[in-house]
Write an enzyme that holds these catalytic residues in place. Sequence first.
Site, PDB file in Angstrom:
ATOM      1  N   ASP A   1       1.066  -1.199   0.089  1.00  0.00           N
ATOM      2  CA  ASP A   1      -0.052  -0.163  -0.058  1.00  0.00           C
ATOM      3  C   ASP A   1       0.826   1.318  -0.081  1.00  0.00           C
ATOM      4  O   ASP A   1       2.052   1.270   0.785  1.00  0.00           O
ATOM      5  CB  ASP A   1      -0.752  -0.055   1.238  1.00  0.00           C
ATOM      6  CG  ASP A   1      -2.372  -0.028   1.088  1.00  0.00           C
ATOM      7  OD1 ASP A   1      -2.521  -0.285   0.119  1.00  0.00           O
ATOM      8  OD2 ASP A   1      -3.010   0.507   1.889  1.00  0.00           O
TER       9      ASP A   1
ATOM     10  N   PHE B   1       7.695   1.873  -0.611  1.00  0.00           N
ATOM     11  CA  PHE B   1       9.113   2.153   0.175  1.00  0.00           C
ATOM     12  C   PHE B   1       9.603   3.505   0.224  1.00  0.00           C
ATOM     13  O   PHE B   1      10.394   3.781   1.250  1.00  0.00           O
ATOM     14  CB  PHE B   1      10.024   1.050   0.101  1.00  0.00           C
ATOM     15  CG  PHE B   1       9.596  -0.304   0.572  1.00  0.00           C
ATOM     16  CD1 PHE B   1       9.196  -0.710   1.772  1.00  0.00           C
ATOM     17  CD2 PHE B   1       9.090  -1.358  -0.529  1.00  0.00           C
ATOM     18  CE1 PHE B   1       8.580  -2.073   2.267  1.00  0.00           C
ATOM     19  CE2 PHE B   1       8.904  -2.557  -0.277  1.00  0.00           C
ATOM     20  CZ  PHE B   1       8.705  -2.943   1.255  1.00  0.00           C
TER      21      PHE B   1
ATOM     22  N   TYR C   1       2.094   5.051   1.505  1.00  0.00           N
ATOM     23  CA  TYR C   1       2.022   5.332   2.788  1.00  0.00           C
ATOM     24  C   TYR C   1       0.988   6.351   2.797  1.00  0.00           C
ATOM     25  O   TYR C   1       0.529   6.985   1.986  1.00  0.00           O
ATOM     26  CB  TYR C   1       3.273   6.168   3.065  1.00  0.00           C
ATOM     27  CG  TYR C   1       4.502   5.606   3.234  1.00  0.00           C
ATOM     28  CD1 TYR C   1       4.821   4.410   3.915  1.00  0.00           C
ATOM     29  CD2 TYR C   1       5.798   5.808   2.324  1.00  0.00           C
ATOM     30  CE1 TYR C   1       5.614   3.872   4.131  1.00  0.00           C
ATOM     31  CE2 TYR C   1       6.867   4.951   2.077  1.00  0.00           C
ATOM     32  CZ  TYR C   1       7.022   3.999   3.044  1.00  0.00           C
ATOM     33  OH  TYR C   1       8.160   3.391   3.400  1.00  0.00           O
TER      34      TYR C   1
END
Length: 221
Positions: free
Chosen positions: A65, A78, A67
């Site tokens: 997903d 990431f 952030y």
Amino acid sequence: MNVNIASSWKEVLDDEFEKPYFKNLAEFVKNEYKSHTCYPPGKLIFSAFDHSTFDKTKVVIIGQDPYHGPNQANGLCFSVKDGIPFPPSLVNIFQEIKDDLGKPIPKSGDLSRWADQGVLLLNATLTVRAHEARSHQGKGWEQFTDEVIRTLSDNKEGLIFLLWGGFAKKKVKLIDSQKHNLLTSGHPSPLSANRGYWFGNKHFSKANNILKNQGSEPIDW
């Protein structure tokens, strides 16, 4: 349907954008962005594809997903925007790179520098509502990104897939392991890393060794 995505990806995914599920997904995303704060910003939803074109992609990292905090998501799994504090998983990724390759922890958590070298930083779900993790799951994104992985597997050879954690490992079924390289480990999140499932996987040096053996340029992690 006119999707604003890098032309090399558009060529291989064009049929996908015309399928009923994707049209429904596009309508859902449009309404969500209109009525709620969502991430990443609309122009960055397909950022992973713009940085790592289909032709250039040689390494694939799969996240789950985006952030969901303010100013974090930039369309690459990431990764966070420049100047944003590193989330815990990214801290552990940089620590493993330091341990593995001896590289210092960078000042920026923006991983577009990896993506520009052919690392596809692909979240399974490309959008999320602010402060509501997993809020856009099950709306069609997973079907689309599964097709991205399948298309890469079918149409390229010698790719390196870095599959971190249980969710990413389930994508093995979409990848021809006879043609491609699969490196698996625990997730870099503190829960997994602190139990010994992340640190020491040496995925960054292993990936570069594979690339060198293939006569390809290694990644400057």
